[in-house]
Design an enzyme around this catalytic site. Structure first.
Site, PDB file in Angstrom:
ATOM      1  N   LYS A  51       0.799  -1.202   0.000  1.00 61.63           N
ATOM      2  CA  LYS A  51       0.000   0.000   0.000  1.00 61.63           C
ATOM      3  C   LYS A  51       0.842   1.267   0.000  1.00 61.63           C
ATOM      4  O   LYS A  51       0.386   2.328  -0.378  1.00 61.63           O
ATOM      5  CB  LYS A  51      -0.887   0.035   1.265  1.00 61.63           C
ATOM      6  CG  LYS A  51      -1.871  -1.068   1.386  1.00 61.63           C
ATOM      7  CD  LYS A  51      -2.614  -0.869   2.754  1.00 61.63           C
ATOM      8  CE  LYS A  51      -3.430  -2.067   3.072  1.00 61.63           C
ATOM      9  NZ  LYS A  51      -4.013  -1.945   4.448  1.00 61.63           N
ATOM     10  N   GLU A  75       7.679   2.397  -6.079  1.00 61.98           N
ATOM     11  CA  GLU A  75       7.803   1.907  -4.701  1.00 61.98           C
ATOM     12  C   GLU A  75       8.006   3.085  -3.750  1.00 61.98           C
ATOM     13  O   GLU A  75       8.525   4.135  -4.152  1.00 61.98           O
ATOM     14  CB  GLU A  75       8.999   0.931  -4.657  1.00 61.98           C
ATOM     15  CG  GLU A  75       9.350   0.348  -3.320  1.00 61.98           C
ATOM     16  CD  GLU A  75       8.282  -0.523  -2.673  1.00 61.98           C
ATOM     17  OE1 GLU A  75       7.169  -0.010  -2.457  1.00 61.98           O
ATOM     18  OE2 GLU A  75       8.567  -1.694  -2.351  1.00 61.98           O
ATOM     19  N   ASP A 123      14.692  -0.742   0.743  1.00 60.22           N
ATOM     20  CA  ASP A 123      15.468  -0.865   1.976  1.00 60.22           C
ATOM     21  C   ASP A 123      16.531  -1.952   1.755  1.00 60.22           C
ATOM     22  O   ASP A 123      17.593  -1.677   1.193  1.00 60.22           O
ATOM     23  CB  ASP A 123      14.479  -1.207   3.099  1.00 60.22           C
ATOM     24  CG  ASP A 123      15.095  -1.240   4.476  1.00 60.22           C
ATOM     25  OD1 ASP A 123      16.158  -0.659   4.670  1.00 60.22           O
ATOM     26  OD2 ASP A 123      14.499  -1.856   5.394  1.00 60.22           O
TER      27      ASP A 123
END
Ligand code: 5GP
Length: 175
Positions: free
Chosen positions: A42, A98, A102
């Site tokens: 989300k 995105e 990470d």
């Protein structure tokens, strides 16, 4: 939550200005091509909404959802496909959108997934690049901001599904 629990990292103006630059670069690169922009749910929904409006060429949009993070702040290390894009991927030029790259696990998995589905090309645009935490090598074709550390919330980014509605990005002090 007290105001001392979060610190501003990126203001909405900084985010807006960088998105205009990203949108222009993307429009220049995909001129004359059929572009399919796929947001990773989300977290990327707010960024995606602003980014597509900064891209001046015709495009179509879709979303994909995978689960990789649980409800906390650390990765489970496993990716599962939750919802696939509704439209066909084969021979399409895919731009994955995105919120944060990470460790790189999610994006590497997604890129391979779309390549296996027969996409003509797969590129990545990420609002935030935590490159210092990378464990899986991945190229971010359109990086927004490099950020080295801390847990971020706001502008689509959550902590336990909260704070996605904040218009700017903050560092959350998890104490
Ligand atoms: P990766 O697979 O690259 O390790 O993880 C990427 C995903 O981890 C991002 O899409 C995002 O959902 C989550 N993530 C990583 N860092 C943060 C952060 O600082 N804040 C939030 N809210 N999510 C994060």
């Amino acid at each position: 939550m007290h105001s001392t629990d979060k610190e501003l990292v990126l203001s909405s103006t900084e985010i807006h200005d960088r998105i205009q630059e990203l949108g222009k670069a993307i429009a220049d690169d995909y001129q004359g091509k059929e572009l399919v922009v796929i947001g990773v749910l989300k977290g990327a929904f707010v960024f995606m909404a602003d980014l597509v409006r900064a891209i001046s060429i015709p495009l179509s949009t879709d979303f994909i959802q995978v689960s990789s993070y649980g409800s906390g702040s650390s990765s489970s290390g496993e990716i599962t496909l939750v919802t696939s894009p509704a439209q066909a991927i084969k021979e399409q030029h895919i731009l994955l959108v995105e919120d944060i790259v990470d460790t790189g696990l999610t994006m590497r998995w997604l890129k391979q997934h779309f390549e296996k589905e027969g996409a003509a090309s797969v590129r990545i645009c990420s609002l935030i690049d935590k490159s210092e935490r990378r464990e899986h090598s991945i190229t971010i074709d359109y990086p927004g901001f490099p950020i080295s550390e801390g847990f971020l919330i706001g502008y689509g980014l959550d902590y336990d599904e909260k704070y996605r509605n904040l218009p700017a990005i903050y560092h959350l002090n998890l104490g």
